[in-house]
Design an enzyme around this catalytic site. Structure first.
Site, PDB file in Angstrom:
ATOM      1  N   ALA A  66       0.843  -1.185   0.000  1.00 12.28           N
ATOM      2  CA  ALA A  66       0.000   0.000   0.000  1.00 12.28           C
ATOM      3  C   ALA A  66       0.885   1.244   0.000  1.00 12.28           C
ATOM      4  CB  ALA A  66      -0.915  -0.006   1.217  1.00 12.28           C
ATOM      5  N   GLY A 112      -0.286  -5.084   0.845  1.00 15.61           N
ATOM      6  CA  GLY A 112      -1.483  -5.045   0.017  1.00 15.61           C
ATOM      7  C   GLY A 112      -1.312  -5.722  -1.326  1.00 15.61           C
ATOM      8  N   GLU A 115      -1.921  -9.306  -0.625  1.00 17.94           N
ATOM      9  CA  GLU A 115      -3.356  -9.438  -0.353  1.00 17.94           C
ATOM     10  C   GLU A 115      -4.163  -9.372  -1.647  1.00 17.94           C
ATOM     11  OE1 GLU A 115      -4.130  -7.675   4.035  1.00 17.94           O
ATOM     12  OE2 GLU A 115      -3.049  -6.319   2.677  1.00 17.94           O
TER      13      GLU A 115
END
Length: 255
Positions: A66, A112, A115
């Site tokens: 992120a 992220g 993910e």
């Protein structure tokens, strides 16, 4: 539609979403998440698209994580809102999309980024890929599904090790533990991923949609009943009629 942070291209029943922020190693920010989400909505409603690939631009990074600068000054309420919005607008959307989504993990897939890959239905990786969830080094935990999807893929013990230690996992080790399906040289990754996507795209889109739903519920008490109901529903659909007819007539089905 014009996008700033992603590239979208389509060919032979498949579409490729390329996260295109090479200056930040394709880090996810709010705008990128929204653009991917919008592209997925567009492709999900496009009958000519049968399978979707998500990858990153360049050879260094799928998604390096992120964009930390974007949330560095958040408090609890804002952080919870961001995580919830991310789940609803992108990560859960990918997992429950009616069309298969394949991650082509080219390089770093951290935080992220991992993910995002785990939300996809299938993961192929390049030999130089490095995967991990480093959030605890920032005093955080994964917020886009990492603590939930990783144990389902590799088991609770390994998931704990990966999350608690924040260690990066090399591509071959990721394959050994079931985190990715296959590993290829970087120059072959997208070609191999396209080959898989095109194979999938030639099968019944209705059957694949029902399979996605059933598999997603496989670890709940609704899994078996969903499989049985979906199996029955498909018998009244055109794809089943074409598939069985083609088998009986010794020809390839046309879905």
């Amino acid at each position: 539609m014009n996008y700033e942070n992603i590239l979208l291209q389509s060919e032979e029943k498949i579409s490729i979403i390329t996260i295109n922020r090479p200056e930040s190693l394709n880090a996810l920010n709010a705008k990128t998440i929204q653009e991917i989400s919008t592209a997925l909505d567009q492709l999900n409603s496009d009958s000519s698209c049968r399978a979707i690939i998500i990858t990153g631009s360049g050879e260094k990074s799928f998604v390096a994580g992120a964009d930390i600068k974007e949330f560095s000054d958040f408090g609890q309420e804002k952080a919870e809102e961001q995580a919830r919005n991310g789940h609803n607008s992108l990560f859960n959307k990918i997992e429950s999309l009616s069309k298969p989504v394949i991650a082509a993990v080219n390089g770093f897939a951290l935080g992220g980024g991992l993910e995002l890959a785990m939300a996809c239905h299938i993961r192929y990786a390049s030999e130089n890929a490095k995967l991990g969830l480093p959030e605890v080094t920032l005093g955080l935990i994964p917020g886009y599904g990492g603590t939930q999807r990783l144990p389902k893929l590799v088991g609770k013990g390994l998931a704990n090790e990966i999350i608690f230690s924040a260690k990066m996992i090399l591509a071959q080790r990721a394959k050994e533990i079931g985190l990715v399906n296959e590993v290829f040289p970087i120059e072959e990754l997208l070609t191999k991923t396209k080959e898989l996507a095109k194979t999938i795209a030639n099968n019944s889109p209705m059957a694949i949609s029902k399979a996605i739903l059933a598999v997603n519920l496989s670890d709940t008490d609704k899994g078996f009943e969903t499989e049985i109901k979906s199996f029955g529903e498909l018998f009244d659909m055109d794809d089943k009629k074409e598939g069985v007819s083609a088998f009986m007539e010794k020809r390839k089905p046309t879905f």
